[in-house]
Design a protein around this motif. Structure first.
Motif, PDB file in Angstrom:
ATOM      1  N   VAL A 216       0.837  -1.212   0.000  1.00 46.90           N
ATOM      2  CA  VAL A 216       0.000   0.000   0.000  1.00 46.90           C
ATOM      3  C   VAL A 216       0.871   1.261   0.000  1.00 46.90           C
ATOM      4  N   THR A 217       1.958   1.239   0.791  1.00 54.06           N
ATOM      5  CA  THR A 217       2.839   2.411   0.831  1.00 54.06           C
ATOM      6  C   THR A 217       3.444   2.640  -0.565  1.00 54.06           C
ATOM      7  N   GLY A 218       3.807   1.540  -1.240  1.00 56.65           N
ATOM      8  CA  GLY A 218       4.375   1.637  -2.591  1.00 56.65           C
ATOM      9  C   GLY A 218       3.378   2.241  -3.568  1.00 56.65           C
ATOM     10  N   TRP A 219       2.116   1.785  -3.507  1.00 59.24           N
ATOM     11  CA  TRP A 219       1.089   2.347  -4.400  1.00 59.24           C
ATOM     12  C   TRP A 219       0.915   3.842  -4.136  1.00 59.24           C
ATOM     13  N   ALA A 220       0.917   4.190  -2.845  1.00 55.49           N
ATOM     14  CA  ALA A 220       0.745   5.616  -2.481  1.00 55.49           C
ATOM     15  C   ALA A 220       1.935   6.432  -2.986  1.00 55.49           C
ATOM     16  N   ASP A 221       3.149   5.915  -2.786  1.00 54.89           N
ATOM     17  CA  ASP A 221       4.346   6.644  -3.238  1.00 54.89           C
ATOM     18  C   ASP A 221       4.302   6.898  -4.742  1.00 54.89           C
ATOM     19  N   THR A 222       3.873   5.864  -5.490  1.00 50.23           N
ATOM     20  CA  THR A 222       3.809   5.996  -6.954  1.00 50.23           C
ATOM     21  C   THR A 222       2.836   7.107  -7.345  1.00 50.23           C
ATOM     22  N   ARG A 223       1.686   7.131  -6.705  1.00 50.77           N
ATOM     23  CA  ARG A 223       0.691   8.165  -7.034  1.00 50.77           C
ATOM     24  C   ARG A 223       1.182   9.553  -6.638  1.00 50.77           C
TER      25      ARG A 223
END
Ligand code: DC
Length: 238
Positions: A216-223
């Motif tokens: 989830v942190t990775g998805w957030a960072d990408t966005r």
């Protein structure tokens, strides 16, 4: 850096709150557990003998309720306060879990809680978890995650959680409570639990806590990175 809203929805006892709290910490964002808000309303209704089917009693009760969150400096936990009283441990007990789906299905209750939640998200930089965050509270959230897990695995996790707090409950009782709540949450007329079309599905039955938090942190960072770049391009073109 562009600040986003992360909406985490899903079934009961999927680890939404613990995941959301850790993701918020990783991002340096605020965290709001909306289930705790419905639980606090339920505690108040039970304590004040509010009849859920009486709209006058419900409105009068809602006018007398203030829910806030405060960080406990000893364990860094975000704790729930009802009218200034710390109710964090009380609202997690089984007698509240047994009533909360009925209370959270009352339209007036939802209206009041959603309005408060939208206020909390005005400045963005927020991770919020619940059942209707991506569908109703923040339909334009930049990242939506829908969490699920095998019911038996969820019941086992819940049992361990309750045990750690000194409450011993049979696995079967927990499983039945979860399934009853899932049914009520997904079939109620008012803001039922649904996966928003643009929500990423996260089945964590066989994931460790660290793995799901990293995802989830990775998805957030990408966005955040993409939206920050777009914002930068926009600024240069002005
Ligand atoms: O996440 P939880 O189990 O603490 O939530 C308690 C109850 O509150 C759950 O049965 C459904 C309800 N709820 C809701 O209707 N909408 C939300 N946004 C959050 C929780």
């Amino acid at each position: 850096m562009y600040r986003i809203i992360v909406a985490i929805d899903g079934f009961s006892s999927c680890g939404k709150s613990t995941t959301a709290r850790k993701v918020a910490e990783n991002l340096g964002y605020a965290y709001v557990d909306t289930g705790a808000m419905y639980r606090a309303v339920t505690l108040y209704f039970l304590g004040h003998h509010v009849t859920p089917t009486n709209p006058k009693e419900v409105s009068a009760a809602l006018a007398g309720i203030s829910i806030t969150f405060r960080r406990n400096p000893h364990n860094q936990a975000n704790e729930t306060f009802l009218n200034g009283l710390n109710v964090e441990s009380e609202i997690r007990k089984m007698h509240i879990s047994e009533q909360v789906s009925q209370v959270s299905a009352i339209p007036e209750v939802r209206k009041a809680m959603v309005a408060q939640q939208q206020l909390m998200g005005r400045a963005k930089g927020l991770v919020m978890d619940g059942r209707d965050i991506g569908s109703v509270v923040f339909p334009k959230a930049e990242l939506k995650v829908f969490m699920t897990a095998d019911p038996l695995i969820r019941a086992q996790r819940r049992q361990a959680e309750l045990l750690a707090k000194g409450e011993m409950v049979e696995l079967q009782e927990i499983l039945e409570n979860l399934q009853k709540r899932d049914l009520l949450d997904t079939t109620r007329t008012e803001s039922p639990l649904v996966r928003a079309e643009d929500a990423i599905l996260l089945d964590n039955s066989f994931l460790t806590f660290g793995e799901q938090v990293d995802l989830v942190t990775g998805w957030a960072d990408t966005r955040i990175a993409r939206l920050s770049r777009l914002e930068e391009i926009h600024r240069k073109n002005l």
